[in-house]
Design an enzyme around this catalytic site. Structure first.
Site, short mmCIF file in Angstrom:
data_model
loop_
_atom_site.label_atom_id
_atom_site.label_comp_id
_atom_site.label_asym_id
_atom_site.label_seq_id
_atom_site.Cartn_x
_atom_site.Cartn_y
_atom_site.Cartn_z
N HIS A 56 -87.82 -30.65 1.81
CA HIS A 56 -87.32 -30.77 0.44
C HIS A 56 -85.83 -30.44 0.42
O HIS A 56 -85.28 -29.96 1.42
CB HIS A 56 -88.11 -29.84 -0.50
P1 TYD Z 1 -93.44 -24.63 -0.58
O1 TYD Z 1 -92.23 -25.00 -1.37
O2 TYD Z 1 -94.44 -25.70 -0.30
O3 TYD Z 1 -93.00 -23.99 0.80
P2 TYD Z 1 -91.97 -24.60 1.88
O4 TYD Z 1 -91.40 -25.83 1.26
O5 TYD Z 1 -90.91 -23.58 2.02
O6 TYD Z 1 -92.72 -24.85 3.11
O7 TYD Z 1 -94.13 -23.42 -1.33
C1 TYD Z 1 -95.47 -23.06 -1.07
C2 TYD Z 1 -96.07 -22.50 -2.36
O8 TYD Z 1 -95.46 -21.26 -2.71
C3 TYD Z 1 -95.92 -23.43 -3.54
O9 TYD Z 1 -97.16 -23.43 -4.24
C4 TYD Z 1 -94.85 -22.79 -4.38
C5 TYD Z 1 -94.98 -21.32 -4.05
N1 TYD Z 1 -93.71 -20.57 -4.14
C6 TYD Z 1 -93.53 -19.65 -5.15
O10 TYD Z 1 -94.41 -19.47 -6.03
N2 TYD Z 1 -92.36 -18.94 -5.21
C7 TYD Z 1 -91.38 -19.11 -4.28
O11 TYD Z 1 -90.34 -18.43 -4.35
C8 TYD Z 1 -91.58 -20.08 -3.23
C9 TYD Z 1 -90.51 -20.32 -2.20
C10 TYD Z 1 -92.76 -20.78 -3.19
#
Ligand code: TYD
Length: 141
Positions: A56
């Site tokens: 992302h």
């Molecule tokens: P995600 O964005 O998929 O992780 P990455 O892209 O870093 O691999 O996030 C995983 C889950 O965690 C998603 O349901 C959103 C949640 N999340 C939060 O609630 N707060 C946060 O600060 C972050 C980074 C993720």
């Protein structure tokens, strides 16, 4: 930041307080270590072998990505140029400016990815679709 490039992203060397008998300690301090105020910290851990994270971009968020333990690769992409950084030192942080696509992979077993962020969580700041990212950067491919 629509016009940011991967060359705006840099490895920051943090200080390392070493003691032969006590080990190491590294500090990240607002106003000193990073060019933003830290409003949030989160960490990725127990990542399955072969797992990938990220995929992302953010419109406004600035981040410092640290391999607090183990190692992993971060590939940054501004729509034109890709740069891959291997993070494997707890006293180094990768500054990722807004408007950069990132993929995290090649996690070593037991790796911990610590992320310091300039804003609290806001799903509206995410671009999760690569084609949408290219459109956001106004790049024609
Ligand atoms: P995600 O964005 O998929 O992780 P990455 O892209 O870093 O691999 O996030 C995983 C889950 O965690 C998603 O349901 C959103 C949640 N999340 C939060 O609630 N707060 C946060 O600060 C972050 C980074 C993720």
């Amino acid at each position: 930041m629509k016009n940011s490039t991967v060359f705006d992203c840099t490895l920051i060397e943090m200080d390392k307080h070493h003691s032969d008998d006590k080990g190491n300690l590294t500090v990240v301090e607002n106003g000193k270590t990073v060019p933003f105020e830290v409003r949030r910290a989160y960490y990725l851990y127990d990542i399955p072998g072969g797992g990938a994270r990220g995929a992302h971009a953010h419109k406004e968020l600035k981040q410092l990505i640290i391999a607090a333990s183990g190692s992993f690769d971060v590939t940054l992409d501004d729509g034109n140029v890709r740069r891959t950084f291997t993070l494997n030192r707890p006293y180094q942080g990768l500054l990722v400016v807004p408007g950069i696509w990132r993929d995290l992979n090649n996690f070593s077993s037991g790796a911990v990815c610590l992320v310091l962020a300039s804003e609290v969580y806001d799903e509206g700041d995410y671009i999760r679709d690569y084609d949408g990212f290219i459109r956001y950067k106004s790049i024609t491919k």
